[in-house]
Structure formats: structure tokens, C-alpha cells
Write a protein that holds these residues in place. Structure first.
Motif, PDB file in Angstrom:
ATOM      1  N   ASP A 184       0.834  -1.211   0.000  1.00  0.00           N
ATOM      2  CA  ASP A 184       0.000   0.000   0.000  1.00  0.00           C
ATOM      3  C   ASP A 184       0.863   1.253   0.000  1.00  0.00           C
ATOM      4  O   ASP A 184       0.578   2.232  -0.708  1.00  0.00           O
ATOM      5  CB  ASP A 184      -0.922   0.006   1.221  1.00  0.00           C
ATOM      6  CG  ASP A 184      -2.000  -1.069   1.145  1.00  0.00           C
ATOM      7  OD1 ASP A 184      -2.264  -1.556   0.027  1.00  0.00           O
ATOM      8  OD2 ASP A 184      -2.560  -1.415   2.203  1.00  0.00           O
ATOM      9  N   HIS A 187       2.512   2.217  -3.368  1.00  0.00           N
ATOM     10  CA  HIS A 187       1.629   2.801  -4.381  1.00  0.00           C
ATOM     11  C   HIS A 187       1.197   4.241  -4.076  1.00  0.00           C
ATOM     12  O   HIS A 187       0.499   4.860  -4.877  1.00  0.00           O
ATOM     13  CB  HIS A 187       0.381   1.924  -4.550  1.00  0.00           C
ATOM     14  CG  HIS A 187       0.664   0.620  -5.226  1.00  0.00           C
ATOM     15  ND1 HIS A 187       0.639  -0.591  -4.571  1.00  0.00           N
ATOM     16  CD2 HIS A 187       1.018   0.339  -6.508  1.00  0.00           C
ATOM     17  CE1 HIS A 187       0.932  -1.565  -5.424  1.00  0.00           C
ATOM     18  NE2 HIS A 187       1.170  -1.025  -6.603  1.00  0.00           N
ATOM     19  N   LYS A 189       1.175   8.064  -4.047  1.00  0.00           N
ATOM     20  CA  LYS A 189       1.737   9.146  -4.860  1.00  0.00           C
ATOM     21  C   LYS A 189       1.092  10.487  -4.516  1.00  0.00           C
ATOM     22  O   LYS A 189       1.753  11.506  -4.424  1.00  0.00           O
ATOM     23  CB  LYS A 189       1.537   8.863  -6.358  1.00  0.00           C
ATOM     24  CG  LYS A 189       2.374   7.694  -6.901  1.00  0.00           C
ATOM     25  CD  LYS A 189       3.841   8.026  -6.938  1.00  0.00           C
ATOM     26  CE  LYS A 189       4.670   6.881  -7.537  1.00  0.00           C
ATOM     27  NZ  LYS A 189       4.715   5.700  -6.648  1.00  0.00           N
ATOM     28  N   ASP A 193      -4.064   9.437  -1.922  1.00  0.00           N
ATOM     29  CA  ASP A 193      -3.501   8.107  -1.661  1.00  0.00           C
ATOM     30  C   ASP A 193      -3.029   8.005  -0.210  1.00  0.00           C
ATOM     31  O   ASP A 193      -3.263   6.993   0.467  1.00  0.00           O
ATOM     32  CB  ASP A 193      -2.298   7.829  -2.576  1.00  0.00           C
ATOM     33  CG  ASP A 193      -2.676   7.705  -4.037  1.00  0.00           C
ATOM     34  OD1 ASP A 193      -3.858   7.415  -4.329  1.00  0.00           O
ATOM     35  OD2 ASP A 193      -1.789   7.893  -4.888  1.00  0.00           O
TER      36      ASP A 193
END
Length: 280
Positions: A184, A187, A189, A193
């Protein structure tokens, strides 16, 4: 035979347009620093080797003084400036914000021009980061802004029994094979997120992820990237960290740090890289 036009490898030559750009960058930074209550410091080019932080660093250019003391050319201005401010200048001044415009040197003949700012005792990185971003924006540059927290990979390494080198090398493939929360984090960015990841993050990470999110909340910059697992070994950056880059060129980097138990924050603009970017 050394030809007359040759220069030592790693040394810098500025003339005409490049010299003008270098001076424009410095003038832009100076204006911003004075508007934000920073004062200038110029440190000696030479320092006793024991004051250079890592005196065994082979990249330090070494020589001996007339009394046979080991001397080194200035290798890192942050360490040098903070030592001088805390050990010498603070006897007569309580000012906390300082900036410098001067090169650092590394073995054998490399010189790197820098513009730096240090805020002694600064608890929040946000205003310092925003100042650095605004200087590059004034120069009509819009590099990516990457924001990280060095404590996050250190905590992940400790709790998941992973070698910190995996994070230093940014071995994404290996990280994706680890526990669910690690994938998690890989990923992440955007701010969205990060906000989503905080909801499902392990308890030992929540506080540091929230600090990472808060760091960017005062600096609305469109090209911001969050990299919670980014880790760059440093003699002093072990907390919130940021850098601005174009391609493989880092134009600016900084963060929170501790030197001689003095917690501070600051950044350095890499003038040579900025000039090259403006010329391209």
C-alpha cells in the motif's frame, strides 16, 4: 602535458549567460531570504578535520595547517554553519534563521555551488519547504516536489525485519512481495492516496504518516509526490525530507535534522543544476 585551456575535473567555469543566470538565481534567493527574516553567514573554506562531521570520509580534501593540525576544505555547509552558529555566534546573537551562498568541495577537485537556508529550532518543516519551492517558482521552474519521512522506512525495517538497504536501493519488487501494508505504501503518490493509506496503516506507522501529510498541507504545489518509503542515507536527515527534481537532476533538497542535539530544518539549492536546467 596539460593544455592551457584545461580545467581540473569537477571544477566549475561560468561566463556570459551562465554567469548571469548564476547571479540571477542568487539574487532571487537573497531577496526571498531577507523577506523571510534570514541573515547571511559566510563560513571559512577551511575547517579542522575533526569539525567536518565524518572525519574519516575519503571525499574530504585534506591538508595540514602550519601547526600540523589536520585541515579539510569545506565539505558540508550545514554541519559547518550550525557548528559555528551554536558554538560561536550565539554568544552574541540569538537569531535563528541563516542563509549562505558558497561552494563545497570534495576529493579530488570537485566543487559544488550551493544556496542554503537553516532554521535553528524550527519545529515545522512546512514554511522552510514552502520558501524553497517559491524560490524555484520565481525562477519559472516547476520541478517535481517529492516529500518523504525517513522515519517510516526505518520503522518498517524494524517491524518487518527487513534490511534498511532494501529501502535505500528502492527495491520496489522486493517491497511489493512483503506484508500488505508495505505494498500500500509503495503505491502512494498523491495526497488522496496518503489519506486513504493512513486509515488502514498499522498503528506503529499512523503518527509518522500523519506528520508526512501535515507537512504538505501548507504548501499547495501541483507537482507534489508523496514517497513514504523513500530512504536516502544522510549524516543528519532522519526525519521529514523533501527534494525537487527534474529528470535525474536534483535542484533542491532539505528536511528536518539534528546537529549536536540542536533540532533544526533547512534546505540547499544546487546552483549548478539549476543553471544547467535554465540553459536547457
Amino acid at each position: 602535458m596539460i593544455l592551457e585551456h584545461e580545467l581540473p575535473q569537477g571544477s566549475k567555469l561560468y561566463f556570459d549567460m551562465s554567469a548571469k543566470l548564476k547571479r540571477d538565481i542568487e539574487s532571487c534567493a537573497i531577496k526571498a531570504f531577507y523577506e523571510n527574516d534570514y541573515r547571511e553567514i559566510v563560513t571559512p573554506s577551511f575547517a579542522f578535520l575533526e569539525h567536518q562531521g565524518d572525519m574519516f570520509n575519503r571525499e574530504i580534501v585534506r591538508l595540514s595547517s602550519e601547526n600540523n593540525h589536520q585541515i579539510g576544505l569545506r565539505y558540508d555547509t550545514t554541519l559547518d554553519a550550525m557548528r559555528i552558529v551554536t558554538k560561536r555566534i550565539m554568544r552574541s546573537s540569538t537569531h535563528k534563521k541563516w542563509f549562505y551562498i558558497q561552494p563545497v568541495f570534495s576529493y579530488p577537485t570537485t566543487e559544488i555551488h550551493q544556496i542554503g537556508a537553516e532554521y535553528l529550532g524550527g519545529e515545522s518543516l512546512s514554511p522552510v519547504m514552502c520558501l524553497g519551492v517559491s524560490i524555484l517558482q520565481t525562477l519559472n521552474l516547476t520541478p517535481y516536489l517529492q516529500i518523504s519521512n525517513m522515519k517510516i522506512p526505518l520503522l518498517c525495517a524494524k517491524h518487518s525485519d527487513v534490511d534498511i538497504e532494501v529501502f535505500a536501493l528502492q527495491n520496489v519488487g522486493k517491497l511489493l512481495q512483503m506484508e500488505g501494508y508495505m505494498a500500500d505504501l509503495v503505491h502512494i503518490k498523491t495526497k488522496q492516496d496518503l489519506q486513504k493509506a493512513i486509515l488502514n496503516a498499522p498503528a506503529f506507522l499512523k503518527e509518522e504518516l500523519e506528520r508526512l501529510l501535515e507537512c504538505a498541507s501548507y504548501c499547495e504545489y501541483e507537482k507534489t509526490i508523496f514517497s513514504p518509503l523513500f530512504f536516502a542515507p544522510s549524516p543528519y536527515y532522519e526525519d521529514l525530507f523533501f527534494r525537487m527534481f527534474v529528470g535525474n537532476s536534483t535542484l533542491l533538497q532539505g528536511g528536518k535534522y539534528s546537529v549536536d542535539e540542536q533540532f533544526s530544518c533547512g534546505f540547499a539549492i544546487y546552483t549548478d543544476e539549476v543553471v544547467e536546467c535554465l540553459l536547457s
